[in-house]
Design a protein around this motif. Structure first.
Motif, short mmCIF file in Angstrom:
data_model
loop_
_atom_site.label_atom_id
_atom_site.label_comp_id
_atom_site.label_asym_id
_atom_site.label_seq_id
_atom_site.Cartn_x
_atom_site.Cartn_y
_atom_site.Cartn_z
N GLN A 94 36.89 48.85 45.77
CA GLN A 94 37.12 49.95 46.00
C GLN A 94 38.71 49.85 47.57
O GLN A 94 40.02 51.12 46.92
N PHE A 95 38.43 48.87 48.17
CA PHE A 95 40.33 48.70 49.03
C PHE A 95 41.02 48.11 47.81
O PHE A 95 42.04 48.74 47.64
N ALA A 96 40.89 47.24 46.86
CA ALA A 96 42.17 47.44 45.46
C ALA A 96 42.27 48.10 44.56
O ALA A 96 43.90 48.76 44.97
N ASP A 97 41.79 48.74 44.63
CA ASP A 97 41.83 50.20 43.85
C ASP A 97 42.50 51.55 44.86
O ASP A 97 43.64 52.01 44.28
N GLU A 98 42.60 51.31 46.04
CA GLU A 98 43.44 51.97 46.83
C GLU A 98 45.20 51.45 47.57
O GLU A 98 45.81 52.20 47.30
N PHE A 99 44.70 50.17 47.10
CA PHE A 99 45.97 49.06 48.54
C PHE A 99 46.56 49.11 47.20
O PHE A 99 48.09 48.80 46.89
N TYR A 100 45.79 48.25 45.71
CA TYR A 100 47.21 47.90 45.06
C TYR A 100 46.29 48.62 43.19
O TYR A 100 46.19 47.88 42.14
N GLY A 101 46.45 49.76 43.54
CA GLY A 101 45.63 50.00 42.14
C GLY A 101 46.46 49.79 40.59
O GLY A 101 45.55 49.57 39.50
N ASP A 102 47.66 49.73 40.76
CA ASP A 102 48.61 49.51 40.17
C ASP A 102 49.23 48.12 39.56
O ASP A 102 49.59 47.74 38.74
N TRP A 103 48.43 47.40 40.48
CA TRP A 103 48.58 45.85 40.53
C TRP A 103 48.05 45.15 39.17
O TRP A 103 47.34 45.74 38.78
N SER A 104 48.59 44.22 38.83
CA SER A 104 47.69 43.41 37.95
C SER A 104 46.13 42.86 37.75
O SER A 104 46.18 42.97 39.00
N ASP A 105 45.83 42.39 36.97
CA ASP A 105 43.74 42.02 36.67
C ASP A 105 44.03 40.96 37.79
O ASP A 105 43.43 40.22 38.38
N GLU A 106 45.31 39.53 37.22
CA GLU A 106 45.13 38.67 37.80
C GLU A 106 45.04 38.85 39.45
O GLU A 106 44.52 37.79 40.39
N LEU A 107 45.64 39.49 39.39
CA LEU A 107 46.33 39.73 41.37
C LEU A 107 45.22 40.42 41.79
O LEU A 107 44.99 40.02 43.22
N ARG A 108 44.56 41.38 41.36
CA ARG A 108 43.48 42.16 42.72
C ARG A 108 42.41 41.33 42.00
O ARG A 108 41.61 41.35 42.46
N ALA A 109 42.20 40.19 40.68
CA ALA A 109 41.27 39.48 41.18
C ALA A 109 41.33 38.19 43.10
O ALA A 109 39.83 37.93 42.85
N LEU A 110 42.60 38.35 42.84
CA LEU A 110 42.51 37.09 43.93
C LEU A 110 41.65 37.43 45.28
O LEU A 110 41.24 37.41 46.62
N ILE A 111 41.55 39.34 45.50
CA ILE A 111 40.76 39.32 46.54
C ILE A 111 39.62 40.26 45.95
O ILE A 111 38.92 39.74 46.85
N ILE A 112 39.11 40.31 45.09
CA ILE A 112 38.13 40.68 44.27
C ILE A 112 36.60 40.13 44.08
O ILE A 112 35.87 39.76 44.41
N GLU A 113 37.96 38.94 44.06
CA GLU A 113 36.53 37.84 44.00
C GLU A 113 36.33 37.26 44.69
O GLU A 113 35.38 35.91 44.78
N CYS A 114 36.22 37.78 45.60
CA CYS A 114 36.34 35.78 46.83
C CYS A 114 34.78 35.03 47.16
O CYS A 114 34.39 37.00 47.00
N ASP A 115 34.61 34.93 47.79
CA ASP A 115 33.04 34.12 47.56
C ASP A 115 31.78 35.17 48.84
O ASP A 115 33.10 35.75 49.63
#
Ligand SMILES: Cc1cc2nc3c(=O)[nH]c(=O)nc-3n(C[C@H](O)[C@H](O)[C@H](O)COP(=O)(O)OP(=O)(O)OC[C@H]3O[C@@H](n4cnc5c(N)ncnc54)[C@H](O)[C@@H]3O)c2cc1C
Length: 351
Positions: free
Chosen positions: A212-233
């Motif tokens: 939800q956070f990545a969609d709101e603030f990094y919605g049109d960023w590349s999947d690789e960049l969004r993964a740095l956020i979403i895949e957090c341990d």
């Protein structure tokens, strides 16, 4: 991970007799940096790898801390002693004594000098200043991805051996690879100070919250960049609102025998990546000032005044520079401006 500069951090390590330990532990390969736009396109790739005498070698924060601690007598640091208040207890002419009160209810006394090195929310600072560091309008959402994470291999290749920065619009992403391979990412967003609690995001369910956070603030960023956020341990998420004293800030109160260093004296935002170097430079200057008290008979007041003149001149310069880079990175400037900002930081003249 921290880059330790020749003209400041390394100077302090030399003076402390620790430069050889530092050089053994430094990570020159980790000077590799990729700068990308929000789509992941690489605009800059730079590294000092292979250089014998690198300008800005990296070291893990925990490793640097260990080198510094190992050089002290074992009793020098009293762990678990959270300072609540530093109190002035006697005044005899200009000689003062202090009592330190701790959160565990204990107290210690018998000091005639107190140096506050206790970071942004320093408890010692109130003896010299009542000003609260202002929020700068940026909050860091920090994630961590370790090698055991199934997404790690692809993310690790994307980040490279050191740092990976991506800019675009009002937010940036900064990732760093630590010595143990773990990847720390700072998603830095433009937002009010109380954003986390008012965001409407249910942070108790980490992965859903980060999507939800990545969609709101990094919605049109590349999947690789969004993964740095979403895949957090799981359990590694942290929030750090950023604070900085404005250029020109100095202590407005006198208190003989008390001074501060590093973030306690003049917290800076991390947009030029120099806070640790500045803190170590302060330590170097303060040690030199205290040496003069012993060797030249300079009064503590004069020694501290001379030291503070230097650190606040430097702080004003650095706060002006970090303000300028904040403006470049967080107001949708073109990548050419972002690269110019980084070049200013790289040229080593910031301290
Ligand atoms: C997200 C983020 C990323 C950053 N990245 C970088 C970077 O890449 N490079 C860089 O150079 N700088 C970076 N910085 C800045 C850097 O971390 C600081 O400038 C630096 O750590 C300041 O050092 P210091 O010793 O003054 O304070 P700190 O490192 O904050 O140390 C203060 C110490 O005092 C202790 N303390 C605090 N309160 C009390 C108390 N009441 N009683 C007892 N002890 C106390 C703390 O536990 C801590 O050990 C970053 C900062 C942030 C927020």
């Amino acid at each position: 991970m921290l880059d330790v500069h020749k003209r400041s951090g390394q100077l302090a390590l030399k003076k402390a007799g620790l430069i050889d330990q530092f050089r053994k532990a430094m990570r020159v390969d980790a000077t590799e940096i990729y700068v990308r736009d929000r789509k992941g396109t690489v605009y800059l790739h730079h590294s000092e790898e292979g250089e014998d005498d690198p300008e800005r070698p990296e070291i893990d924060r925990a490793v640097l801390r260990r080198i510094l601690l190992d050089a002290l007598d074992p009793d020098t640091v009293r762990w678990g002693k959270k300072l609540k208040e530093a109190e002035v207890v006697t005044e005899d002419g200009k000689e003062r004594a202090f009592r330190l009160h701790f959160a565990d209810g204990s107290a210690a006394e018998g000091f005639n000098i107190v140096i506050g090195a206790d970071g942004t929310w320093s408890k010692v600072r109130r003896l010299r200043s009542d000003v609260r560091p202002p929020y700068v309008g940026i909050t860091v959402v920090a994630t961590n991805i370790t090698p055991s994470n199934p997404s790690y291999p692809a993310i690790s290749d994307f980040v490279g051996k050191g740092s990976c920065m991506a800019a675009g619009g009002n937010n940036i992403i900064m990732s760093q690879k630590n010595g143990d391979g773990s990847i720390r990412t700072y998603a830095m967003i433009t937002t009010p100070e109380e954003w986390k609690d008012n965001s409407g995001i249910d942070w108790t369910s980490q992965r859903a919250a980060l999507i939800q956070f990545a969609d709101e603030f990094y919605g049109d960023w590349s999947d690789e960049l969004r993964a740095l956020i979403i895949e957090c341990d799981e359990g590694e998420l942290a929030f750090r609102p950023l604070y900085q004293f404005p250029p020109g800030y100095t202590f407005e109160k006198d208190c003989t025998g008390v001074t501060l260093l590093g973030d306690a004296a003049h917290v800076l935002t991390p947009f030029t990546g120099i806070g640790v170097n500045v803190a170590m430079n302060d330590a170097y200057d303060l040690a030199s000032a205290i040496e003069k008290v012993a060797s030249e008979g300079l009064s503590v007041d004069d020694a501290f005044a001379e030291y503070e003149k230097d650190i606040f001149a430097r702080a004003t310069l650095n706060a002006t520079r970090t303000d300028r880079e904040q403006e470049v990175y967080f107001t949708g400037k073109p990548m050419s401006e972002v690269l110019k900002g980084l070049a200013r930081a790289f040229d080593g003249s910031e301290i």
